[in-house]
Scaffold this motif. Sequence first.
Motif, short mmCIF file in Angstrom:
data_model
loop_
_atom_site.label_atom_id
_atom_site.label_comp_id
_atom_site.label_asym_id
_atom_site.label_seq_id
_atom_site.Cartn_x
_atom_site.Cartn_y
_atom_site.Cartn_z
N GLN A 72 0.82 -1.21 0.00
CA GLN A 72 0.00 0.00 0.00
C GLN A 72 0.86 1.27 0.00
O GLN A 72 0.41 2.32 -0.47
CB GLN A 72 -0.92 0.02 1.22
N LEU A 73 2.07 1.19 0.53
CA LEU A 73 2.89 2.39 0.68
C LEU A 73 3.16 3.09 -0.65
O LEU A 73 3.16 4.33 -0.72
CB LEU A 73 4.22 2.04 1.36
N ALA A 74 3.38 2.30 -1.68
CA ALA A 74 3.73 2.88 -2.98
C ALA A 74 2.54 3.56 -3.66
O ALA A 74 2.73 4.26 -4.66
CB ALA A 74 4.29 1.79 -3.89
N LEU A 75 1.35 3.37 -3.13
CA LEU A 75 0.15 3.90 -3.77
C LEU A 75 -0.07 5.39 -3.49
O LEU A 75 -0.89 6.02 -4.15
CB LEU A 75 -1.08 3.12 -3.30
N PHE A 76 0.65 5.94 -2.52
CA PHE A 76 0.40 7.31 -2.09
C PHE A 76 1.68 8.14 -2.11
O PHE A 76 2.13 8.66 -1.07
CB PHE A 76 -0.19 7.30 -0.67
N PRO A 77 2.31 8.29 -3.27
CA PRO A 77 3.63 8.92 -3.35
C PRO A 77 3.62 10.42 -3.08
O PRO A 77 4.60 10.96 -2.56
CB PRO A 77 4.09 8.62 -4.78
N GLU A 78 2.53 11.11 -3.42
CA GLU A 78 2.48 12.55 -3.22
C GLU A 78 2.15 12.88 -1.76
O GLU A 78 1.48 12.11 -1.07
CB GLU A 78 1.45 13.18 -4.14
N ASP A 79 2.61 14.03 -1.31
CA ASP A 79 2.39 14.45 0.08
C ASP A 79 0.98 15.03 0.21
O ASP A 79 0.80 16.24 0.39
CB ASP A 79 3.44 15.48 0.49
N LEU A 80 0.00 14.13 0.14
CA LEU A 80 -1.41 14.51 0.21
C LEU A 80 -2.11 13.72 1.31
O LEU A 80 -1.69 12.61 1.64
CB LEU A 80 -2.10 14.21 -1.13
N PRO A 81 -3.18 14.25 1.87
CA PRO A 81 -3.95 13.49 2.86
C PRO A 81 -4.50 12.21 2.24
O PRO A 81 -4.84 12.16 1.06
CB PRO A 81 -5.08 14.45 3.24
N VAL A 82 -4.60 11.18 3.07
CA VAL A 82 -5.22 9.91 2.68
C VAL A 82 -6.49 9.77 3.50
O VAL A 82 -6.44 9.63 4.73
CB VAL A 82 -4.28 8.73 2.93
N VAL A 83 -7.64 9.83 2.84
CA VAL A 83 -8.94 9.82 3.52
C VAL A 83 -9.51 8.41 3.46
O VAL A 83 -9.57 7.79 2.40
CB VAL A 83 -9.90 10.83 2.87
N VAL A 84 -9.96 7.92 4.63
CA VAL A 84 -10.41 6.54 4.77
C VAL A 84 -11.81 6.51 5.37
O VAL A 84 -12.01 7.06 6.47
CB VAL A 84 -9.45 5.73 5.67
N PRO A 85 -12.80 5.89 4.72
CA PRO A 85 -14.16 5.86 5.27
C PRO A 85 -14.35 4.77 6.32
O PRO A 85 -15.34 4.03 6.31
CB PRO A 85 -15.01 5.60 4.03
N SER A 86 -13.42 4.66 7.23
CA SER A 86 -13.46 3.64 8.28
C SER A 86 -12.42 4.00 9.34
O SER A 86 -11.23 4.11 9.03
CB SER A 86 -13.15 2.26 7.70
N ALA A 87 -12.87 4.14 10.59
CA ALA A 87 -11.92 4.40 11.67
C ALA A 87 -11.04 3.19 11.93
O ALA A 87 -9.90 3.33 12.38
CB ALA A 87 -12.67 4.80 12.93
N SER A 88 -11.56 2.01 11.65
CA SER A 88 -10.80 0.78 11.88
C SER A 88 -9.56 0.73 10.99
O SER A 88 -8.44 0.55 11.47
CB SER A 88 -11.70 -0.43 11.63
N CYS A 89 -9.76 0.89 9.69
CA CYS A 89 -8.63 0.84 8.77
C CYS A 89 -7.74 2.08 8.91
O CYS A 89 -6.51 1.98 8.81
CB CYS A 89 -9.13 0.70 7.33
N ALA A 90 -8.36 3.23 9.14
CA ALA A 90 -7.57 4.44 9.37
C ALA A 90 -6.71 4.28 10.61
O ALA A 90 -5.54 4.69 10.64
CB ALA A 90 -8.48 5.65 9.51
N GLY A 91 -7.26 3.65 11.64
CA GLY A 91 -6.50 3.41 12.86
C GLY A 91 -5.32 2.49 12.64
O GLY A 91 -4.25 2.68 13.22
N MET A 92 -5.52 1.48 11.81
CA MET A 92 -4.42 0.58 11.48
C MET A 92 -3.29 1.35 10.80
O MET A 92 -2.11 1.23 11.18
CB MET A 92 -4.92 -0.54 10.55
N MET A 93 -3.62 2.17 9.84
CA MET A 93 -2.62 2.88 9.07
C MET A 93 -1.95 3.99 9.88
O MET A 93 -0.74 4.18 9.81
CB MET A 93 -3.25 3.44 7.79
#
Length: 252
Positions: A72-93
């Motif tokens: 997953q790390l390579a999917l977000f190369p730009e310095d931008l927010p990553v928005v997640v519609p789940s506190a569970s997965c957001a909490g993991m990351m």
Amino acid sequence: MIARAYPERPQAVYFYATCLVDLFYPQAGLAGVQLLEREGVRVLFPQDQTCCGQPAYNSGYHEEAYAVAARQLALFPEDLPVVVPSASCAGMMRNHYPDLFRGRPEEREARALAGRVYELTEFLVHVLDVRLKDLGEPVSVTVHTSCSAWREMGVAQESKTLLGQLANVELRELERERECCGFGGTFAVKHAAISAAIVADKAAAVRSSGAAQLVSADCGCLMNIGGVLEREGSGPAVDHIASFLWERTRER
């Protein structure tokens, strides 16, 4: 929990949909994207995104979780927010990637990503400062807030903040709202009887609220509670907060 400093409104964000949204609640993912785009934010959706690695991590399989998370790390190369519609997965990351990648070649990259992760309702309230206009009919709603939202992400009130902007929505408090719904990912599989007892209590509380609609920001909880209500043939309709907000506020 330490208060978080939020960034200025960005021009673009990444959207990380999660497995459950992808497989069971795609409308929630689309609604999340539409809510962001309506605020003038360009949404980037990496097509190769898969699981965040949480199921393996929570089960103690950290090497397997690392293999999944590293992709997953390579999917977000730009310095931008990553928005997640789940506190569970957001909490993991946000909270567990730094530990998962500690001492590994990707540690610095993982820590940088963790600092850019936001749960969807958190982002709508604190970064975009959205103002919603209710276009729907009067309805009563109760909210289930996930354990991850309460205890890991500290975003227990954001769904209520958004719902509170809707003039035709009557918010009904949920009895014992801090209690788990019993899902807990693999917990529901490994300890099915305990999980079933917990969710039975949660479903009873939902019915007791008298609300016509149950909303939550986590699809695992929705799937668990909604499944019980559907099997019993009683209780309110069930929807992800993103879908509910979008349908009530979109121009037709």
